[in-house]
Scaffold this motif. Structure first.
Motif, PDB file in Angstrom:
ATOM      1  N   UNK A  20       3.310  -5.472  -3.922  1.00  0.00           N
ATOM      2  CA  UNK A  20       3.823  -4.228  -4.490  1.00  0.00           C
ATOM      3  C   UNK A  20       3.449  -4.252  -5.989  1.00  0.00           C
ATOM      4  N   UNK A  21       3.425  -5.456  -6.836  1.00  0.00           N
ATOM      5  CA  UNK A  21       3.162  -5.482  -8.056  1.00  0.00           C
ATOM      6  C   UNK A  21       1.754  -5.467  -8.444  1.00  0.00           C
ATOM      7  N   UNK A  22       0.780  -6.035  -7.388  1.00  0.00           N
ATOM      8  CA  UNK A  22      -0.502  -5.874  -7.556  1.00  0.00           C
ATOM      9  C   UNK A  22      -1.357  -4.928  -7.114  1.00  0.00           C
ATOM     10  N   UNK A  23      -0.812  -4.157  -5.764  1.00  0.00           N
ATOM     11  CA  UNK A  23      -1.823  -3.168  -5.288  1.00  0.00           C
ATOM     12  C   UNK A  23      -1.862  -1.820  -6.307  1.00  0.00           C
ATOM     13  N   UNK A  24      -0.600  -1.158  -6.897  1.00  0.00           N
ATOM     14  CA  UNK A  24      -0.766  -0.084  -7.342  1.00  0.00           C
ATOM     15  C   UNK A  24      -1.887   0.058  -8.710  1.00  0.00           C
ATOM     16  N   UNK A  25      -1.772  -1.065  -9.602  1.00  0.00           N
ATOM     17  CA  UNK A  25      -2.812  -0.891 -10.631  1.00  0.00           C
ATOM     18  C   UNK A  25      -4.276  -1.107 -10.324  1.00  0.00           C
ATOM     19  N   UNK A  26      -4.540  -1.844  -9.114  1.00  0.00           N
ATOM     20  CA  UNK A  26      -5.861  -1.932  -8.707  1.00  0.00           C
ATOM     21  C   UNK A  26      -6.233  -0.711  -7.950  1.00  0.00           C
ATOM     22  N   UNK A  27      -5.557  -0.109  -7.508  1.00  0.00           N
ATOM     23  CA  UNK A  27      -5.810   1.429  -6.618  1.00  0.00           C
ATOM     24  C   UNK A  27      -5.868   2.468  -7.600  1.00  0.00           C
ATOM     25  N   UNK A  28      -5.068   2.388  -8.782  1.00  0.00           N
ATOM     26  CA  UNK A  28      -5.063   3.683  -9.730  1.00  0.00           C
ATOM     27  C   UNK A  28      -6.367   3.491 -10.447  1.00  0.00           C
ATOM     28  N   UNK A  29      -6.735   2.162 -10.820  1.00  0.00           N
ATOM     29  CA  UNK A  29      -8.075   2.139 -11.692  1.00  0.00           C
ATOM     30  C   UNK A  29      -9.276   2.558 -10.918  1.00  0.00           C
TER      31      UNK A  29
ATOM     32  N   UNK B 215      -8.897   3.006  -0.538  1.00  0.00           N
ATOM     33  CA  UNK B 215      -8.478   1.657  -1.146  1.00  0.00           C
ATOM     34  C   UNK B 215      -7.296   1.227  -0.221  1.00  0.00           C
ATOM     35  N   UNK B 216      -6.090   2.076  -0.415  1.00  0.00           N
ATOM     36  CA  UNK B 216      -5.029   1.839   0.136  1.00  0.00           C
ATOM     37  C   UNK B 216      -5.261   1.891   1.889  1.00  0.00           C
TER      38      UNK B 216
ATOM     39  N   UNK C 283       0.806  -1.173  -0.003  1.00  0.00           N
ATOM     40  CA  UNK C 283       0.036  -0.035   0.039  1.00  0.00           C
ATOM     41  C   UNK C 283       1.012   1.176  -0.116  1.00  0.00           C
ATOM     42  N   UNK C 284       1.911   1.292   0.819  1.00  0.00           N
ATOM     43  CA  UNK C 284       2.871   2.412   0.984  1.00  0.00           C
ATOM     44  C   UNK C 284       3.338   2.570  -0.359  1.00  0.00           C
ATOM     45  N   UNK C 285       4.176   1.622  -1.123  1.00  0.00           N
ATOM     46  CA  UNK C 285       4.734   1.838  -2.432  1.00  0.00           C
ATOM     47  C   UNK C 285       3.609   2.398  -3.504  1.00  0.00           C
ATOM     48  N   UNK C 286       2.304   1.913  -3.394  1.00  0.00           N
ATOM     49  CA  UNK C 286       0.977   2.309  -4.148  1.00  0.00           C
ATOM     50  C   UNK C 286       1.050   3.875  -4.172  1.00  0.00           C
ATOM     51  N   UNK C 287       1.135   4.321  -2.840  1.00  0.00           N
ATOM     52  CA  UNK C 287       1.138   5.570  -2.548  1.00  0.00           C
ATOM     53  C   UNK C 287       2.093   6.402  -3.003  1.00  0.00           C
ATOM     54  N   UNK C 288       3.297   6.103  -2.952  1.00  0.00           N
ATOM     55  CA  UNK C 288       4.351   6.511  -3.461  1.00  0.00           C
ATOM     56  C   UNK C 288       4.400   7.102  -4.884  1.00  0.00           C
TER      57      UNK C 288
END
Length: 406
Positions: free
Chosen positions: A359-368, A380-381, A233-238
């Protein structure tokens, strides 16, 4: 060179470990993001191709993480780090020979394999050289070294080194040479520890059997999942934060500055928080505090964007715990000695593998979710942080204070 059993040697080895993590693992990886503009112009790469190259590095490390742990357990930290550092330098420098998207993609994938082996082997080394009461602090020093590598690499690679050396290719050659030199220094000055198994004996559990045993351990799954939800989640936010702030009208300098503040806070906070954990004898307390702050911070970001100072306070508070969380999760894994001390490398590899998958899965699902509302990804995060917090409540404390009461 001092004896391996005295204090001077242990702190020398720790300093060298932090330097290797910074200059052979993290700096060569993070420099690519600031060199991409120059690389794309020369190789005529699209944004999609650049994104693919950026993502192939953690994907490569995910593939190799479990094997990295087994290799480190089998051959010992001296030989493993020596070879891994040497190959990291060669693979990293080979990116400078790329003439197309395909060749850069392949060499980037190869360059992502060795940092995984380096990080796991260095974590195992701290368990050999230092007592459990100091593990949080010493792992914090290594992680902080890596953080400094990311900060320095992103600051000087494009603006200073590339013009000085004559282009991005020579920057990659330089980083490769540094890794090779560090490999030689490690080989010449680090002594193999007699307590460390470097070969399989008749009393040693086979690696395959040890892995099956690890997969059945509930405590390892709880630790790995909590670490994955937090870091994922933190990598996604970054990755999303600068784009989010720019779309809301922030200047590029201010938006990028918010992310820099998060990274700098992570670097500064790593050692004090891990040292605090060692002194109070508790790991879980620091981990849960980080999760609570992250749940609150991620929830507030969608409503805090109109106040510059508020956003900075949130990202600094969240970032301050990032390096400590990484170091203490590794420390818990080492202290627990899943399947025996001789297989801490495999257990650590499992911990990192689950994290990289998240870290591979959370960014695209959140960005969508931004297609619905631009602030919804943070919600979401925040929910993912909350799940990680719930998992943490099920974990047992492994710090020295808890063990002394048993």
């Amino acid at each position: 060179m001092p004896s391996k059993n005295n204090t001077n040697y242990r702190w020398y080895a720790l300093t060298l470990s932090a330097s290797i993590f910074a200059f052979a693992a993290m700096m060569p990886e993070m420099c690519m993001s600031v060199l991409f503009e120059e690389i794309s112009q020369e190789l005529n790469l699209s944004l999609v191709q650049l994104g693919t190259i950026w993502g192939i590095v953690p994907l490569g490390s995910t593939v190799f993480l479990l094997a990295s742990g087994a290799i480190g357990d089998r051959f010992g930290v001296k030989r493993t780090v020596t070879i891994a550092c040497l190959l990291a330098g060669i693979a990293g420098a080979s990116r400078g020979l790329a003439t197309s998207f395909t060749s850069l993609l392949v060499t980037s994938f190869l360059s992502g394999l060795m940092p995984a082996l380096i990080s796991i082997s260095l974590a195992k080394a701290t368990h050999i050289w230092f007592p459990n009461r100091q593990l949080g602090f010493v792992n914090g020093i290594i992680v902080t070294g890596g953080g400094l590598g990311t900060v320095v690499g992103s600051m000087i690679s494009a603006t200073f080194l590339s013009p000085l050396l004559g282009g991005w290719r020579h920057v990659l050659f330089l980083y490769g040479a540094i890794a090779i030199v560090l490999s030689i220094i490690w080989f010449l000055t680090i002594k193999e520890t007699r307590h460390e198994p470097t070969t399989v004996t008749e009393n040693t559990v086979p690696i395959g059997k040890a892995m099956l045993e690890l997969f059945r351990i509930k405590a390892l799954w709880l630790l790995s999942l909590s670490y994955a939800f937090y870091m994922g989640a933190l990598v996604s936010i970054a990755g999303y934060l600068p784009l989010y702030l720019k779309r809301l009208g922030w200047s590029g300098f201010s938006a990028d500055g918010a992310l820099s503040a998060l990274n700098l806070a992570a670097t500064v906070g790593g050692i004090p928080l891990t040292l605090l954990s060692d002194r109070i004898g508790r790991r879980k307390t620091i981990l849960m505090t980080a999760m609570v702050i992250s749940v609150i911070g991620a929830s507030l970001l969608p409503v805090a964007v109109n106040t510059f100072v508020f956003v900075w306070v949130i990202v600094i508070a969240m970032g301050a715990f990032r390096s400590a969380y990484q170091a203490l999760s590794t420390t818990v894994c080492l202290e627990s000695e899943f399947a025996g001390a001789e297989y801490t490398g495999i257990a650590t590899g499992f911990l990192f593998t689950i994290n990289r998958l998240a870290a591979f899965a959370f960014p695209p699902t959140g960005n969508s979710l931004a297609e619905i509302n631009i602030g919804l990804p943070f919600v979401y995060w925040a929910a993912l942080f909350a799940i990680g917090l719930l998992i943490l409540t099920k974990m047992k404390e492994t710090g020295w204070k808890a063990r002394s009461r048993q």
